[in-house]
Design a protein around this motif. Structure first.
Motif, PDB file in Angstrom:
ATOM      1  N   VAL A 132      27.013 -74.612 -37.404  1.00 55.45           N
ATOM      2  CA  VAL A 132      25.719 -74.367 -37.211  1.00 55.45           C
ATOM      3  C   VAL A 132      25.780 -73.876 -35.706  1.00 55.45           C
ATOM      4  O   VAL A 132      25.199 -72.863 -35.418  1.00 55.45           O
ATOM      5  N   ARG A 133      26.566 -74.493 -34.931  1.00 56.50           N
ATOM      6  CA  ARG A 133      26.675 -73.868 -33.372  1.00 56.50           C
ATOM      7  C   ARG A 133      27.233 -72.453 -33.575  1.00 56.50           C
ATOM      8  O   ARG A 133      26.657 -71.556 -32.612  1.00 56.50           O
ATOM      9  N   GLU A 134      28.381 -72.204 -34.251  1.00 54.93           N
ATOM     10  CA  GLU A 134      28.923 -71.091 -34.145  1.00 54.93           C
ATOM     11  C   GLU A 134      28.203 -69.889 -34.590  1.00 54.93           C
ATOM     12  O   GLU A 134      28.075 -68.785 -34.062  1.00 54.93           O
ATOM     13  N   CYS A 139      24.608 -65.305 -33.620  1.00 52.82           N
ATOM     14  CA  CYS A 139      23.251 -64.614 -33.687  1.00 52.82           C
ATOM     15  C   CYS A 139      22.807 -64.039 -32.264  1.00 52.82           C
ATOM     16  O   CYS A 139      22.335 -62.969 -32.227  1.00 52.82           O
ATOM     17  N   LYS A 140      22.929 -64.945 -31.358  1.00 50.43           N
ATOM     18  CA  LYS A 140      22.691 -64.548 -29.708  1.00 50.43           C
ATOM     19  C   LYS A 140      23.360 -63.492 -29.330  1.00 50.43           C
ATOM     20  O   LYS A 140      22.883 -62.595 -28.701  1.00 50.43           O
ATOM     21  N   TYR A 180      20.399 -76.488 -31.462  1.00 47.31           N
ATOM     22  CA  TYR A 180      20.842 -75.122 -31.667  1.00 47.31           C
ATOM     23  C   TYR A 180      19.685 -73.884 -31.753  1.00 47.31           C
ATOM     24  O   TYR A 180      20.222 -72.823 -32.257  1.00 47.31           O
ATOM     25  N   GLY A 181      18.564 -74.375 -31.198  1.00 48.94           N
ATOM     26  CA  GLY A 181      17.522 -73.434 -31.168  1.00 48.94           C
ATOM     27  C   GLY A 181      17.756 -72.104 -30.238  1.00 48.94           C
ATOM     28  O   GLY A 181      18.767 -72.168 -29.572  1.00 48.94           O
ATOM     29  N   PRO A 182      16.797 -71.415 -30.208  1.00 51.60           N
ATOM     30  CA  PRO A 182      15.511 -71.455 -30.935  1.00 51.60           C
ATOM     31  C   PRO A 182      15.719 -71.038 -32.439  1.00 51.60           C
ATOM     32  O   PRO A 182      16.603 -70.252 -32.662  1.00 51.60           O
ATOM     33  N   VAL A 183      14.901 -71.519 -33.402  1.00 53.42           N
ATOM     34  CA  VAL A 183      15.060 -71.301 -34.699  1.00 53.42           C
ATOM     35  C   VAL A 183      13.676 -70.325 -35.233  1.00 53.42           C
ATOM     36  O   VAL A 183      12.710 -70.831 -34.893  1.00 53.42           O
ATOM     37  N   PHE A 184      14.156 -68.891 -35.816  1.00 55.18           N
ATOM     38  CA  PHE A 184      12.895 -68.329 -36.062  1.00 55.18           C
ATOM     39  C   PHE A 184      12.172 -68.850 -37.380  1.00 55.18           C
ATOM     40  O   PHE A 184      11.181 -68.628 -37.705  1.00 55.18           O
ATOM     41  N   GLU A 185      13.080 -69.240 -38.623  1.00 54.30           N
ATOM     42  CA  GLU A 185      12.615 -69.691 -39.831  1.00 54.30           C
ATOM     43  C   GLU A 185      13.257 -70.960 -40.233  1.00 54.30           C
ATOM     44  O   GLU A 185      14.497 -71.053 -40.231  1.00 54.30           O
ATOM     45  N   MET A 186      12.279 -71.768 -40.860  1.00 53.48           N
ATOM     46  CA  MET A 186      13.018 -73.104 -41.575  1.00 53.48           C
ATOM     47  C   MET A 186      12.667 -73.063 -42.781  1.00 53.48           C
ATOM     48  O   MET A 186      11.495 -73.002 -43.233  1.00 53.48           O
ATOM     49  N   TRP A 187      13.848 -73.290 -43.573  1.00 53.58           N
ATOM     50  CA  TRP A 187      13.617 -73.103 -45.061  1.00 53.58           C
ATOM     51  C   TRP A 187      13.571 -74.594 -45.897  1.00 53.58           C
ATOM     52  O   TRP A 187      14.633 -75.204 -45.448  1.00 53.58           O
ATOM     53  N   PHE A 188      12.760 -74.797 -46.512  1.00 57.41           N
ATOM     54  CA  PHE A 188      12.663 -76.114 -47.369  1.00 57.41           C
ATOM     55  C   PHE A 188      12.669 -75.690 -48.813  1.00 57.41           C
ATOM     56  O   PHE A 188      11.826 -75.130 -49.132  1.00 57.41           O
ATOM     57  N   ASP A 189      13.683 -76.217 -49.343  1.00 54.88           N
ATOM     58  CA  ASP A 189      13.896 -76.071 -50.952  1.00 54.88           C
ATOM     59  C   ASP A 189      12.993 -76.607 -51.733  1.00 54.88           C
ATOM     60  O   ASP A 189      12.439 -77.793 -51.357  1.00 54.88           O
ATOM     61  N   GLY A 190      12.602 -76.217 -52.959  1.00 58.73           N
ATOM     62  CA  GLY A 190      11.934 -76.847 -53.943  1.00 58.73           C
ATOM     63  C   GLY A 190      12.410 -77.712 -54.820  1.00 58.73           C
ATOM     64  O   GLY A 190      11.759 -78.497 -55.559  1.00 58.73           O
ATOM     65  N   ALA A 191      13.841 -77.879 -54.656  1.00 59.65           N
ATOM     66  CA  ALA A 191      14.528 -78.473 -55.545  1.00 59.65           C
ATOM     67  C   ALA A 191      14.525 -80.100 -55.044  1.00 59.65           C
ATOM     68  O   ALA A 191      15.211 -80.206 -53.829  1.00 59.65           O
TER      69      ALA A 191
END
Length: 488
Positions: A132-134, A139-140, A180-191
Protein backbone atom coordinates in the motif's frame (compact mmCIF):
# COMPACT_ATOMS: atom_id res chain seq x y z
CA UNK A 1 -20.52 78.56 -15.77
CA UNK A 2 -24.21 77.74 -16.19
CA UNK A 3 -23.51 76.05 -19.57
CA UNK A 4 -20.72 73.93 -18.01
CA UNK A 5 -23.08 72.72 -15.28
CA UNK A 6 -25.73 71.84 -17.87
CA UNK A 7 -23.21 69.92 -19.97
CA UNK A 8 -21.99 68.05 -16.89
CA UNK A 9 -25.55 67.13 -15.95
CA UNK A 10 -26.18 65.87 -19.50
CA UNK A 11 -23.01 63.75 -19.38
CA UNK A 12 -24.08 62.21 -16.06
CA UNK A 13 -27.53 61.50 -17.51
CA UNK A 14 -26.13 59.83 -20.62
CA UNK A 15 -23.67 57.75 -18.58
CA UNK A 16 -26.50 56.57 -16.33
CA UNK A 17 -28.65 55.80 -19.36
CA UNK A 18 -25.89 53.74 -20.97
CA UNK A 19 -25.28 51.89 -17.70
CA UNK A 20 -28.98 51.08 -17.42
CA UNK A 21 -29.06 49.94 -21.06
CA UNK A 22 -26.02 47.69 -20.52
CA UNK A 23 -27.58 46.26 -17.38
CA UNK A 24 -30.76 45.55 -19.31
CA UNK A 25 -28.83 43.66 -21.97
CA UNK A 26 -26.96 41.48 -19.47
CA UNK A 27 -28.36 37.99 -19.93
CA UNK A 28 -28.49 35.75 -16.87
CA UNK A 29 -27.31 32.15 -17.08
CA UNK A 30 -29.79 29.29 -16.87
CA UNK A 31 -30.80 28.04 -13.43
CA UNK A 32 -29.59 24.56 -12.40
CA UNK A 33 -31.90 21.68 -13.33
CA UNK A 34 -32.39 18.74 -10.98
CA UNK A 35 -29.51 17.37 -8.88
CA UNK A 36 -26.10 18.74 -9.86
CA UNK A 37 -22.59 17.37 -9.21
CA UNK A 38 -20.26 18.56 -6.49
CA UNK A 39 -16.90 20.02 -7.50
CA UNK A 40 -15.30 16.72 -6.45
CA UNK A 41 -17.67 14.74 -8.68
CA UNK A 42 -16.92 17.00 -11.65
CA UNK A 43 -13.17 16.60 -11.03
CA UNK A 44 -13.63 12.81 -10.80
CA UNK A 45 -15.60 12.78 -14.07
CA UNK A 46 -12.82 14.70 -15.81
CA UNK A 47 -10.34 11.93 -14.90
CA UNK A 48 -12.18 9.57 -17.29
CA UNK A 49 -9.68 6.68 -16.97
CA UNK A 50 -8.61 4.95 -13.74
CA UNK A 51 -6.86 1.65 -13.17
CA UNK A 52 -7.76 -1.15 -10.78
CA UNK A 53 -5.01 -3.35 -9.32
CA UNK A 54 -6.05 -6.71 -7.87
CA UNK A 55 -3.12 -8.34 -6.07
CA UNK A 56 -3.20 -10.66 -3.03
CA UNK A 57 -2.85 -14.33 -2.05
CA UNK A 58 -5.26 -15.14 -4.92
CA UNK A 59 -2.45 -14.27 -7.33
CA UNK A 60 -0.56 -17.29 -5.96
CA UNK A 61 -3.45 -19.74 -5.38
CA UNK A 62 -5.18 -19.25 -8.72
CA UNK A 63 -8.45 -18.29 -7.03
CA UNK A 64 -10.67 -15.27 -7.66
CA UNK A 65 -12.19 -15.26 -4.17
CA UNK A 66 -9.88 -16.55 -1.45
CA UNK A 67 -11.60 -18.54 1.29
CA UNK A 68 -9.73 -16.77 4.08
CA UNK A 69 -7.63 -19.74 5.22
CA UNK A 70 -4.67 -18.98 2.94
CA UNK A 71 -1.31 -18.76 4.70
CA UNK A 72 0.48 -15.41 4.39
CA UNK A 73 3.55 -17.47 3.51
CA UNK A 74 2.32 -17.98 -0.05
CA UNK A 75 2.47 -14.26 -0.82
CA UNK A 76 5.99 -13.94 -2.21
CA UNK A 77 6.32 -11.86 -5.41
CA UNK A 78 9.99 -12.06 -6.37
CA UNK A 79 10.43 -9.03 -8.66
CA UNK A 80 7.84 -6.49 -7.47
CA UNK A 81 8.30 -3.13 -9.14
CA UNK A 82 5.42 -0.76 -8.43
CA UNK A 83 7.11 1.92 -10.54
CA UNK A 84 6.68 -0.42 -13.50
CA UNK A 85 2.97 -0.64 -12.65
CA UNK A 86 2.46 3.09 -12.31
CA UNK A 87 4.56 4.21 -15.28
CA UNK A 88 2.82 1.63 -17.49
CA UNK A 89 -0.56 2.95 -16.37
CA UNK A 90 0.42 6.59 -16.76
CA UNK A 91 1.68 6.00 -20.30
CA UNK A 92 -1.66 4.33 -21.09
CA UNK A 93 -3.47 7.50 -20.03
CA UNK A 94 -4.80 6.56 -16.60
CA UNK A 95 -5.20 9.38 -14.09
CA UNK A 96 -5.67 7.33 -10.90
CA UNK A 97 -4.94 3.91 -9.41
CA UNK A 98 -7.20 1.96 -7.04
CA UNK A 99 -5.39 -0.80 -5.15
CA UNK A 100 -7.09 -3.78 -3.50
CA UNK A 101 -5.55 -3.23 -0.07
CA UNK A 102 -7.74 -6.07 1.26
CA UNK A 103 -9.92 -8.45 -0.75
CA UNK A 104 -12.58 -10.86 0.57
CA UNK A 105 -9.89 -13.26 1.87
CA UNK A 106 -8.91 -10.66 4.47
CA UNK A 107 -5.19 -10.63 3.63
CA UNK A 108 -3.86 -7.08 4.10
CA UNK A 109 -1.24 -5.62 1.75
CA UNK A 110 -0.02 -3.37 4.56
CA UNK A 111 1.24 -4.34 8.07
CA UNK A 112 -2.01 -3.70 9.92
CA UNK A 113 -1.64 -3.70 13.68
CA UNK A 114 -5.14 -5.16 14.02
CA UNK A 115 -4.49 -8.56 12.38
CA UNK A 116 -1.82 -11.18 11.84
CA UNK A 117 -3.29 -11.97 8.41
CA UNK A 118 -1.12 -9.48 6.55
CA UNK A 119 1.97 -8.89 4.46
CA UNK A 120 3.99 -8.57 7.68
CA UNK A 121 3.81 -12.35 8.08
CA UNK A 122 4.74 -13.10 4.48
CA UNK A 123 8.22 -13.70 2.99
CA UNK A 124 7.89 -10.51 0.95
CA UNK A 125 10.86 -8.31 1.90
CA UNK A 126 11.33 -10.49 4.98
CA UNK A 127 8.08 -9.25 6.47
CA UNK A 128 9.03 -5.60 6.11
CA UNK A 129 7.14 -4.96 2.89
CA UNK A 130 4.16 -2.65 2.48
CA UNK A 131 2.52 -2.71 -0.95
CA UNK A 132 0.00 0.00 0.00
CA UNK A 133 2.81 2.40 0.89
CA UNK A 134 4.81 1.49 -2.21
CA UNK A 135 1.88 2.16 -4.55
CA UNK A 136 0.83 5.34 -2.74
CA UNK A 137 4.34 6.77 -2.98
CA UNK A 138 4.77 5.67 -6.62
CA UNK A 139 1.54 7.47 -7.50
CA UNK A 140 2.87 10.64 -5.86
CA UNK A 141 6.17 10.34 -7.75
CA UNK A 142 4.48 9.94 -11.12
CA UNK A 143 1.55 12.31 -10.69
CA UNK A 144 -1.34 9.84 -10.44
CA UNK A 145 -4.05 9.88 -7.81
CA UNK A 146 -4.19 7.04 -5.29
CA UNK A 147 -7.32 5.13 -4.32
CA UNK A 148 -8.05 2.05 -2.23
CA UNK A 149 -10.40 -0.91 -2.17
CA UNK A 150 -11.02 -2.35 1.29
CA UNK A 151 -13.45 -5.24 1.12
CA UNK A 152 -16.22 -4.98 3.74
CA UNK A 153 -16.54 -8.78 3.60
CA UNK A 154 -13.73 -10.63 5.37
CA UNK A 155 -13.70 -14.44 5.12
CA UNK A 156 -10.73 -14.68 7.48
CA UNK A 157 -12.08 -12.79 10.51
CA UNK A 158 -13.56 -14.85 13.32
CA UNK A 159 -15.89 -12.00 14.31
CA UNK A 160 -17.31 -11.23 10.86
CA UNK A 161 -21.04 -10.71 11.31
CA UNK A 162 -20.66 -9.34 14.85
CA UNK A 163 -20.54 -5.73 15.99
CA UNK A 164 -16.84 -6.01 16.86
CA UNK A 165 -15.97 -6.55 13.20
CA UNK A 166 -17.29 -3.09 12.33
CA UNK A 167 -14.87 -1.63 14.86
CA UNK A 168 -12.07 -3.68 13.23
CA UNK A 169 -13.05 -2.47 9.76
CA UNK A 170 -13.14 1.16 10.85
CA UNK A 171 -9.79 0.80 12.59
CA UNK A 172 -8.30 -0.36 9.32
CA UNK A 173 -9.87 2.51 7.43
CA UNK A 174 -8.26 4.84 9.94
CA UNK A 175 -4.89 3.18 9.33
CA UNK A 176 -5.24 3.65 5.58
CA UNK A 177 -6.41 7.25 5.65
CA UNK A 178 -3.97 8.49 8.27
CA UNK A 179 -0.94 6.67 6.87
CA UNK A 180 -1.22 6.46 3.10
CA UNK A 181 -3.41 9.35 1.94
CA UNK A 182 -4.62 11.41 0.38
CA UNK A 183 -7.08 8.94 -1.16
CA UNK A 184 -9.14 10.15 -4.12
CA UNK A 185 -11.59 7.21 -4.30
CA UNK A 186 -12.68 4.60 -1.76
CA UNK A 187 -14.15 1.44 -3.23
CA UNK A 188 -16.66 -0.71 -1.32
CA UNK A 189 -17.54 -4.03 -2.94
CA UNK A 190 -21.12 -5.31 -3.15
CA UNK A 191 -20.10 -8.89 -2.24
CA UNK A 192 -20.93 -9.26 1.45
CA UNK A 193 -21.58 -12.43 3.40
CA UNK A 194 -21.47 -16.11 2.49
CA UNK A 195 -19.28 -19.09 3.25
CA UNK A 196 -15.79 -18.56 4.63
CA UNK A 197 -13.04 -19.69 6.98
CA UNK A 198 -13.99 -17.15 9.68
CA UNK A 199 -11.13 -17.99 12.01
CA UNK A 200 -11.69 -21.73 11.62
CA UNK A 201 -15.47 -21.79 11.95
CA UNK A 202 -15.80 -22.75 8.26
CA UNK A 203 -19.43 -21.76 7.94
CA UNK A 204 -21.83 -19.52 6.05
CA UNK A 205 -22.60 -16.15 7.57
CA UNK A 206 -25.15 -13.71 6.22
CA UNK A 207 -25.55 -10.07 7.19
CA UNK A 208 -28.14 -7.38 6.56
CA UNK A 209 -26.37 -5.31 3.92
CA UNK A 210 -28.54 -2.27 4.57
CA UNK A 211 -27.81 -2.00 8.29
CA UNK A 212 -24.82 -4.14 9.36
CA UNK A 213 -22.00 -1.79 8.33
CA UNK A 214 -23.81 1.42 9.38
CA UNK A 215 -22.38 3.08 6.29
CA UNK A 216 -23.45 6.65 7.12
CA UNK A 217 -21.37 6.61 10.32
CA UNK A 218 -18.45 4.86 8.59
CA UNK A 219 -18.34 7.36 5.72
CA UNK A 220 -18.65 10.31 8.12
CA UNK A 221 -15.64 8.94 10.00
CA UNK A 222 -13.62 8.77 6.77
CA UNK A 223 -14.64 12.31 5.83
CA UNK A 224 -13.39 13.52 9.20
CA UNK A 225 -10.10 11.70 8.67
CA UNK A 226 -9.70 13.33 5.24
CA UNK A 227 -11.89 16.41 4.88
CA UNK A 228 -9.84 17.67 1.91
CA UNK A 229 -9.38 16.69 -0.80
CA UNK A 230 -12.86 15.22 -0.67
CA UNK A 231 -12.98 11.43 -0.96
CA UNK A 232 -15.24 10.00 -3.67
CA UNK A 233 -17.09 6.92 -2.38
CA UNK A 234 -18.06 4.08 -4.72
CA UNK A 235 -20.59 1.35 -4.00
CA UNK A 236 -23.73 -0.06 -5.63
CA UNK A 237 -25.69 2.82 -4.11
CA UNK A 238 -23.07 5.57 -4.08
CA UNK A 239 -23.20 7.96 -2.33
CA UNK A 240 -20.86 9.64 -4.86
CA UNK A 241 -20.59 7.17 -7.74
CA UNK A 242 -22.53 4.00 -8.52
CA UNK A 243 -21.73 0.62 -10.04
CA UNK A 244 -22.81 0.35 -13.67
CA UNK A 245 -24.53 -2.99 -13.04
CA UNK A 246 -22.19 -5.26 -15.05
CA UNK A 247 -18.52 -6.09 -15.45
CA UNK A 248 -18.51 -6.12 -19.25
CA UNK A 249 -17.45 -2.53 -19.86
CA UNK A 250 -20.93 -1.33 -20.79
CA UNK A 251 -22.67 1.81 -19.60
CA UNK A 252 -26.26 2.19 -20.78
CA UNK A 253 -26.84 3.73 -24.20
CA UNK A 254 -29.12 5.98 -22.19
CA UNK A 255 -27.08 7.01 -19.17
CA UNK A 256 -28.38 9.53 -16.65
CA UNK A 257 -26.02 10.70 -13.92
CA UNK A 258 -29.07 11.09 -11.71
CA UNK A 259 -30.69 8.23 -9.81
CA UNK A 260 -32.67 7.69 -6.63
CA UNK A 261 -30.24 5.94 -4.29
CA UNK A 262 -32.96 4.34 -2.14
CA UNK A 263 -33.61 2.03 -5.12
CA UNK A 264 -30.06 0.71 -5.39
CA UNK A 265 -29.89 -2.42 -3.29
CA UNK A 266 -28.29 -5.49 -4.81
CA UNK A 267 -30.69 -8.33 -5.56
CA UNK A 268 -33.56 -6.06 -6.49
CA UNK A 269 -35.32 -7.04 -9.72
CA UNK A 270 -34.09 -4.97 -12.65
CA UNK A 271 -31.24 -3.47 -10.64
CA UNK A 272 -28.59 -4.05 -13.33
CA UNK A 273 -30.55 -2.16 -15.98
CA UNK A 274 -31.33 0.65 -13.53
CA UNK A 275 -27.67 1.00 -12.58
CA UNK A 276 -26.66 1.13 -16.25
CA UNK A 277 -29.18 3.77 -17.29
CA UNK A 278 -29.78 5.84 -14.15
CA UNK A 279 -33.06 7.74 -13.84
CA UNK A 280 -34.09 10.90 -15.64
CA UNK A 281 -35.99 11.98 -12.54
CA UNK A 282 -33.48 10.65 -9.97
CA UNK A 283 -33.11 12.64 -6.76
CA UNK A 284 -29.30 12.38 -6.42
CA UNK A 285 -26.31 12.99 -8.71
CA UNK A 286 -24.57 9.59 -8.67
CA UNK A 287 -22.75 8.90 -11.97
CA UNK A 288 -21.81 5.39 -13.05
CA UNK A 289 -18.34 3.87 -12.97
CA UNK A 290 -17.62 1.07 -15.45
CA UNK A 291 -15.37 -1.60 -13.94
CA UNK A 292 -13.96 -4.33 -16.19
CA UNK A 293 -10.77 -6.39 -16.33
CA UNK A 294 -8.23 -6.59 -19.12
CA UNK A 295 -8.33 -10.36 -18.54
CA UNK A 296 -11.25 -12.76 -17.91
CA UNK A 297 -10.43 -12.74 -14.19
CA UNK A 298 -9.67 -9.95 -11.74
CA UNK A 299 -6.47 -11.58 -10.48
CA UNK A 300 -3.56 -12.79 -12.58
CA UNK A 301 -3.77 -16.39 -13.79
CA UNK A 302 -1.11 -17.77 -16.14
CA UNK A 303 -3.68 -19.68 -18.18
CA UNK A 304 -5.24 -16.35 -19.15
CA UNK A 305 -2.08 -14.98 -20.78
CA UNK A 306 -3.63 -15.79 -24.17
CA UNK A 307 -6.92 -14.09 -23.26
CA UNK A 308 -5.77 -10.52 -22.66
CA UNK A 309 -8.16 -8.09 -24.34
CA UNK A 310 -6.81 -6.66 -27.59
CA UNK A 311 -6.35 -2.96 -28.26
CA UNK A 312 -9.45 -3.05 -30.46
CA UNK A 313 -11.54 -4.67 -27.71
CA UNK A 314 -10.30 -2.08 -25.21
CA UNK A 315 -11.12 0.71 -27.67
CA UNK A 316 -14.69 -0.58 -27.99
CA UNK A 317 -14.92 -0.59 -24.17
CA UNK A 318 -13.64 3.00 -24.13
CA UNK A 319 -16.50 3.98 -26.44
CA UNK A 320 -19.11 2.17 -24.32
CA UNK A 321 -17.86 3.63 -21.03
CA UNK A 322 -16.18 7.04 -21.37
CA UNK A 323 -18.03 7.43 -24.67
CA UNK A 324 -21.35 7.03 -22.85
CA UNK A 325 -20.69 9.52 -20.09
CA UNK A 326 -19.13 7.21 -17.48
CA UNK A 327 -15.62 6.74 -16.14
CA UNK A 328 -13.72 3.57 -17.02
CA UNK A 329 -12.04 1.60 -14.22
CA UNK A 330 -9.89 -0.97 -16.02
CA UNK A 331 -8.32 -3.74 -13.97
CA UNK A 332 -4.70 -4.68 -14.75
CA UNK A 333 -3.50 -7.36 -12.29
CA UNK A 334 0.22 -7.88 -11.53
CA UNK A 335 1.53 -11.41 -12.00
CA UNK A 336 3.33 -13.71 -9.54
CA UNK A 337 6.58 -11.82 -10.12
CA UNK A 338 4.90 -8.62 -8.99
CA UNK A 339 5.00 -7.09 -12.49
CA UNK A 340 2.35 -6.18 -15.04
CA UNK A 341 2.71 -8.96 -17.60
CA UNK A 342 4.29 -8.20 -20.95
CA UNK A 343 1.11 -9.08 -22.85
CA UNK A 344 -0.94 -6.67 -20.77
CA UNK A 345 1.67 -3.94 -21.29
CA UNK A 346 1.63 -4.49 -25.06
CA UNK A 347 -2.18 -4.36 -25.18
CA UNK A 348 -2.24 -1.12 -23.18
CA UNK A 349 0.36 0.54 -25.41
CA UNK A 350 -1.50 -0.43 -28.58
CA UNK A 351 -4.80 0.77 -27.05
CA UNK A 352 -3.30 4.15 -26.15
CA UNK A 353 -1.96 4.53 -29.69
CA UNK A 354 -5.37 3.67 -31.13
CA UNK A 355 -7.09 6.30 -28.97
CA UNK A 356 -4.45 8.93 -29.78
CA UNK A 357 -4.52 8.22 -33.52
CA UNK A 358 -8.32 8.26 -33.68
CA UNK A 359 -8.76 11.48 -31.72
CA UNK A 360 -5.59 13.31 -32.75
CA UNK A 361 -7.09 16.03 -34.97
CA UNK A 362 -10.33 17.73 -33.97
CA UNK A 363 -11.76 19.01 -37.26
CA UNK A 364 -14.12 21.33 -35.38
CA UNK A 365 -11.48 23.12 -33.26
CA UNK A 366 -12.07 26.89 -33.49
CA UNK A 367 -14.43 26.29 -36.43
CA UNK A 368 -17.23 28.79 -37.13
CA UNK A 369 -20.56 27.73 -35.62
CA UNK A 370 -24.10 29.05 -35.84
CA UNK A 371 -27.32 28.07 -34.08
CA UNK A 372 -31.04 28.21 -34.67
CA UNK A 373 -31.32 30.14 -31.40
CA UNK A 374 -29.13 31.25 -28.53
CA UNK A 375 -29.86 32.73 -25.17
CA UNK A 376 -30.90 36.38 -25.25
CA UNK A 377 -28.86 36.88 -28.43
CA UNK A 378 -25.89 37.21 -26.05
CA UNK A 379 -22.39 36.26 -27.26
CA UNK A 380 -21.88 34.68 -23.81
CA UNK A 381 -24.13 31.84 -24.98
CA UNK A 382 -23.49 31.79 -28.73
CA UNK A 383 -22.85 28.71 -30.87
CA UNK A 384 -19.11 29.40 -31.15
CA UNK A 385 -18.78 28.30 -27.53
CA UNK A 386 -19.04 24.66 -28.65
CA UNK A 387 -15.85 24.94 -30.73
CA UNK A 388 -13.76 27.35 -28.62
CA UNK A 389 -12.04 24.53 -26.66
CA UNK A 390 -13.01 26.14 -23.35
CA UNK A 391 -14.86 23.75 -21.01
CA UNK A 392 -16.33 26.65 -19.03
CA UNK A 393 -18.28 28.19 -21.91
CA UNK A 394 -21.41 26.76 -23.50
CA UNK A 395 -24.11 27.32 -26.07
CA UNK A 396 -27.63 27.48 -24.66
CA UNK A 397 -31.09 28.74 -25.53
CA UNK A 398 -33.75 30.80 -23.81
CA UNK A 399 -35.72 29.19 -20.97
CA UNK A 400 -38.50 27.07 -22.43
CA UNK A 401 -36.64 26.40 -25.70
CA UNK A 402 -35.74 22.72 -25.51
CA UNK A 403 -35.26 21.95 -29.21
CA UNK A 404 -32.67 23.72 -31.33
CA UNK A 405 -29.69 23.04 -33.55
CA UNK A 406 -26.09 24.11 -33.81
CA UNK A 407 -24.20 23.94 -37.09
CA UNK A 408 -20.43 23.69 -37.51
CA UNK A 409 -18.60 24.77 -40.66
CA UNK A 410 -15.60 22.49 -41.26
CA UNK A 411 -14.29 24.80 -43.97
CA UNK A 412 -13.92 22.13 -46.63
CA UNK A 413 -14.89 18.53 -47.36
CA UNK A 414 -13.59 16.29 -44.55
CA UNK A 415 -13.76 12.58 -43.84
CA UNK A 416 -15.76 12.28 -40.62
CA UNK A 417 -15.99 9.08 -38.52
CA UNK A 418 -16.68 10.19 -34.92
CA UNK A 419 -18.46 12.99 -33.13
CA UNK A 420 -17.86 13.92 -29.47
CA UNK A 421 -20.31 16.03 -27.45
CA UNK A 422 -20.27 17.37 -23.89
CA UNK A 423 -22.90 19.02 -21.72
CA UNK A 424 -22.04 21.66 -19.14
CA UNK A 425 -22.88 19.36 -16.22
CA UNK A 426 -22.30 21.81 -13.30
CA UNK A 427 -25.84 23.05 -14.09
CA UNK A 428 -27.29 19.56 -14.47
CA UNK A 429 -27.84 16.95 -17.17
CA UNK A 430 -30.56 17.97 -19.62
CA UNK A 431 -30.46 16.43 -23.10
CA UNK A 432 -32.88 13.53 -23.65
CA UNK A 433 -32.38 12.99 -27.38
CA UNK A 434 -30.43 14.37 -30.34
CA UNK A 435 -29.48 13.62 -33.92
CA UNK A 436 -26.39 14.45 -35.96
CA UNK A 437 -26.60 15.39 -39.62
CA UNK A 438 -23.98 15.92 -42.32
CA UNK A 439 -24.48 18.21 -45.30
CA UNK A 440 -24.50 16.23 -48.54
CA UNK A 441 -24.75 18.63 -51.46
CA UNK A 442 -27.87 20.70 -50.90
CA UNK A 443 -29.35 18.24 -48.40
CA UNK A 444 -28.81 17.22 -44.79
CA UNK A 445 -28.52 13.49 -44.01
CA UNK A 446 -28.77 11.96 -40.54
CA UNK A 447 -25.57 10.07 -39.73
CA UNK A 448 -26.24 9.11 -36.10
CA UNK A 449 -28.57 9.69 -33.17
CA UNK A 450 -28.65 8.99 -29.44
CA UNK A 451 -30.41 9.84 -26.20
CA UNK A 452 -28.32 11.24 -23.34
CA UNK A 453 -25.03 13.16 -23.52
CA UNK A 454 -23.92 14.00 -19.95
CA UNK A 455 -20.24 14.70 -19.32
CA UNK A 456 -19.19 13.14 -22.64
CA UNK A 457 -20.74 11.24 -25.54
CA UNK A 458 -18.71 9.73 -28.39
CA UNK A 459 -20.54 8.28 -31.39
CA UNK A 460 -19.36 6.51 -34.51
CA UNK A 461 -20.86 8.13 -37.56
CA UNK A 462 -19.53 5.80 -40.22
CA UNK A 463 -17.13 7.36 -42.73
CA UNK A 464 -18.87 10.41 -44.18
CA UNK A 465 -17.49 13.12 -46.46
CA UNK A 466 -18.93 16.54 -45.56
CA UNK A 467 -18.09 20.19 -44.99
CA UNK A 468 -20.77 20.88 -42.35
CA UNK A 469 -22.10 19.08 -39.29
CA UNK A 470 -25.39 19.85 -37.59
CA UNK A 471 -26.38 18.69 -34.11
CA UNK A 472 -30.13 18.78 -33.49
CA UNK A 473 -31.30 18.71 -29.87
CA UNK A 474 -34.70 17.01 -30.24
CA UNK A 475 -35.59 16.71 -26.57
CA UNK A 476 -34.32 18.14 -23.27
CA UNK A 477 -35.47 18.56 -19.67
CA UNK A 478 -34.77 22.30 -19.96
CA UNK A 479 -32.79 24.59 -22.26
CA UNK A 480 -29.79 22.51 -23.41
CA UNK A 481 -26.25 23.51 -22.38
CA UNK A 482 -23.60 22.17 -24.80
CA UNK A 483 -20.04 23.06 -23.87
CA UNK A 484 -18.11 21.16 -26.51
CA UNK A 485 -18.50 19.47 -29.88
CA UNK A 486 -15.56 17.75 -31.55
CA UNK A 487 -15.43 16.08 -34.94
CA UNK A 488 -12.92 13.42 -36.03
Amino acid sequence: MKNRIQLLSLAVFLTTLCACDTQKKKVTPPAPVGPVPSEAQVAWQEMELNAFIHFTTNTFTGKEWGYGDESPAIFNPSETDVDQWVTTLKEAGFKGVILTAKHHDGFCLWPSKYTEHSIENSPYKDGKGDIVREVSEACKRHGLKFGVYLSPWDRNRADYGKASYIEYYRNQLEEIFTTYGPVFEMWFDGANGGDGYYGGAKETRNIDRKTYYDWPATLDMVRELQPEPRVIFFSDAGPDIRWVGNEEGLAGETNWNTISNDTLYAGKAGISELLATGSEDGNEWIPAEVDVSIRPGWFYHKEEDTKVKSAEELFDIYLTSVGRGSNLLLNIPPDKRGLIHEKDVAALKAWRKLIDDTFRTNLAAKAPATASAYRGKSPDYAATNVTDEDKNTYWTTDDGTTTAFVEIDLGEEQQVSYILLQEYIPLGQRVKSFTVEARQGDNWEKITEATTIGYKRILKTGTVSTDRIRVNITGAKACPLISNIEVY
